[in-house]
Design a protein around this motif. Structure first.
Motif, short mmCIF file in Angstrom:
data_model
loop_
_atom_site.label_atom_id
_atom_site.label_comp_id
_atom_site.label_asym_id
_atom_site.label_seq_id
_atom_site.Cartn_x
_atom_site.Cartn_y
_atom_site.Cartn_z
N ASN A 128 12.24 4.25 -2.54
CA ASN A 128 12.47 5.38 -3.32
C ASN A 128 11.87 6.81 -2.59
N ALA A 129 12.60 7.46 -2.18
CA ALA A 129 12.31 8.67 -1.47
C ALA A 129 11.29 9.49 -2.20
N SER A 130 11.27 9.56 -3.62
CA SER A 130 10.46 10.27 -4.28
C SER A 130 9.16 9.63 -4.30
N ASN A 131 9.04 8.37 -4.11
CA ASN A 131 7.67 7.70 -3.96
C ASN A 131 6.76 7.96 -2.80
N LYS A 132 5.80 8.81 -2.90
CA LYS A 132 5.03 9.19 -2.03
C LYS A 132 3.67 8.33 -1.78
N LEU A 133 3.49 7.36 -2.47
CA LEU A 133 2.46 6.48 -2.24
C LEU A 133 2.58 5.83 -1.16
N ARG A 134 1.19 5.08 -0.50
CA ARG A 134 1.49 4.38 0.86
C ARG A 134 0.88 3.22 0.61
N SER A 135 1.33 1.92 1.22
CA SER A 135 0.58 0.68 1.20
C SER A 135 -0.85 0.91 1.40
N GLU A 136 -1.17 1.58 2.48
CA GLU A 136 -2.42 1.71 2.87
C GLU A 136 -3.36 2.44 2.07
N ASP A 137 -2.79 3.13 0.88
CA ASP A 137 -3.92 3.90 0.04
C ASP A 137 -4.55 2.88 -1.01
N PHE A 138 -4.24 1.56 -0.86
CA PHE A 138 -4.70 0.57 -1.71
C PHE A 138 -5.52 -0.42 -1.06
N ARG A 139 -6.78 -1.04 -1.74
CA ARG A 139 -7.15 -2.25 -1.04
C ARG A 139 -7.13 -3.53 -2.02
N LEU A 140 -6.84 -4.69 -1.36
CA LEU A 140 -6.78 -5.71 -2.27
C LEU A 140 -8.32 -6.34 -2.30
N VAL A 141 -8.56 -6.54 -3.48
CA VAL A 141 -9.98 -7.16 -3.96
C VAL A 141 -9.98 -8.74 -3.87
N GLN A 142 -8.76 -9.15 -4.63
CA GLN A 142 -8.67 -10.71 -4.50
C GLN A 142 -7.30 -11.04 -4.90
N MET A 143 -6.85 -12.03 -4.14
CA MET A 143 -5.60 -12.80 -4.64
C MET A 143 -5.62 -13.32 -5.96
N ILE A 144 -4.61 -13.34 -6.74
CA ILE A 144 -4.90 -14.10 -8.03
C ILE A 144 -3.80 -15.17 -8.29
N ALA A 145 -2.73 -14.98 -7.77
CA ALA A 145 -1.81 -16.18 -7.74
C ALA A 145 -0.58 -15.93 -7.01
N ALA B 142 -5.03 -10.35 4.68
CA ALA B 142 -4.10 -10.93 4.06
C ALA B 142 -3.15 -9.68 3.56
N TYR B 143 -3.64 -8.78 3.02
CA TYR B 143 -2.83 -7.43 2.65
C TYR B 143 -2.18 -6.85 3.70
N THR B 144 -2.93 -6.73 4.88
CA THR B 144 -2.33 -6.03 6.12
C THR B 144 -1.15 -6.77 6.69
N ASP B 145 -1.38 -8.18 6.63
CA ASP B 145 -0.39 -9.23 7.31
C ASP B 145 1.02 -9.14 6.12
N GLY B 146 0.44 -8.93 4.98
CA GLY B 146 1.73 -8.81 3.96
C GLY B 146 2.58 -7.51 4.16
N ILE B 147 1.89 -6.62 4.33
CA ILE B 147 2.44 -5.40 4.64
C ILE B 147 3.55 -5.42 5.78
N GLN B 148 3.05 -6.06 6.87
CA GLN B 148 3.98 -6.17 8.08
C GLN B 148 5.38 -7.28 7.53
#
Length: 332
Positions: A108-125, A312-318
């Protein structure tokens, strides 16, 4: 000049010390009020079920109620943007997956968020993916589906597939299925799994590669949908009544899963992230929470440290950016 440098160093050191004291103070009082758990899809879907399996116990761990807010749209990006617009204080936790935080910004070109704007605290499932077809599609296996889809496309009536929005993992799976089989298919996006399921049962869409939930067992028994397979590499005990897609001849390598985690804004103070991590980890250790998640065929991962979650989040992004690139996903 040296004196100026020393003064600047002292000022910077004092500022860091002040921030450290502030962070400690926040951690000692956090949470002092209810915490919002932002779910990026409407009530009734699997994401909502996961949230309601955890929020009460998580509230007990935190000592404050955890209130669920459902906000669907734009493959979950609307809810993600709302989290980013809130203060970085840990009082808004995002229940996210690669759908909303990695893939949606690519689609979505109008979506300006970046994956790196978030921090994973814990995997749930980790969710298994079900291959769902409408009840009157004249196929009973994945191989029959491929042959039927090929004939339908040749007749100028390509099959339609649902997703929870453009750029979502389920959109990519449908496009990837079309690519690996060489069969044209038509994408039909929805705001969440619940409305997609409704149209699948109504016969308005042909198939849906969806996160598996136990409710699909009952839907199949009632003849409302067909579960053709699970996108697993082997038949698991929890879903042994369904073939693994690896058992098919034409799509044996089409195996996928997707994870869910709890996120905060990247600049949330470390003491707050640590407090949330401790509470979430404690929640996942609760037998009732285990039972509720497993009842919906969620696979529970080993709890991670904050550092492991970061990796894990960094790996998931890639990983998911690579999938998007492989099908030529373009921002619209």
């Amino acid at each position: 000049m040296n004196a100026r440098i020393r003064i600047k160093t002292l000022v910077a050191g004092a500022a860091l010390a002040t921030l450290g004291l502030a962070g400690t103070a926040i951690a000692q009082t956090f949470p002092a009020r209810p915490v919002t758990l932002m779910v990026p899809y409407p009530a009734g879907g699997l994401s909502d079920v996961i949230a309601r399996s955890l929020n009460v116990t998580l509230g007990k761990q935190l000592g404050q109620p955890v209130v669920i807010e459902n906000l669907g749209g734009a493959s979950g990006a609307i809810a993600a943007q709302k989290v980013l617009s809130n203060p970085s204080d840990g009082y808004t936790v995002f229940q996210g997956s690669p759908n909303e935080l990695i893939l949606a910004p690519l689609a979505n070109a109008s979506n300006k968020l970046r994956s790196e704007d978030f921090r994973l605290v814990q995997m749930i499932a980790t969710a298994q993916i079900a291959f769902l077809a409408k009840k009157d599609l004249p196929v009973n296996s994945v191989d029959e589906f491929v042959e039927y889809a090929r004939k339908a496309a040749k007749d100028g009536k390509p099959l339609t597939f649902a997703s929870v929005g453009p750029g979502s993992f389920y959109h990519l799976l449908g496009e990837h299925l079309s690519k690996v089989t060489g069969i044209p298919m038509v994408h039909v996006p929805y705001k969440g799994a619940a409305p997609a399921e409704q149209d699948l049962m109504a016969g308005q869409v042909d198939f849906f590669l969806a996160p598996y939930g136990k409710k699909y067992d009952e839907m199949q028994k009632q003849g409302r949908v067909k579960v053709l397979a699970m996108l697993n590499s082997e038949r698991l005990e929890s879903v042994k009544q369904y073939p693994a897609i690896s058992e098919s001849k034409q799509l044996k390598d089409f195996t996928f899963k997707i994870w869910t985690g709890y996120f905060v804004k990247k600049d949330t103070p470390d003491p707050v992230a640590t407090a949330l991590h401790k509470a979430i980890t404690g929640t996942l250790g609760d037998p009732a929470v285990h039972q509720a998640l497993e009842a919906n065929s969620q696979l529970l991962p080993r709890p991670q440290t904050l550092a492991e979650a970061d990796r894990a989040y960094t790996d998931g992004i890639q990983q998911f950016r690579s999938i998007a690139k492989s099908i030529g996903l373009q921002a619209q």
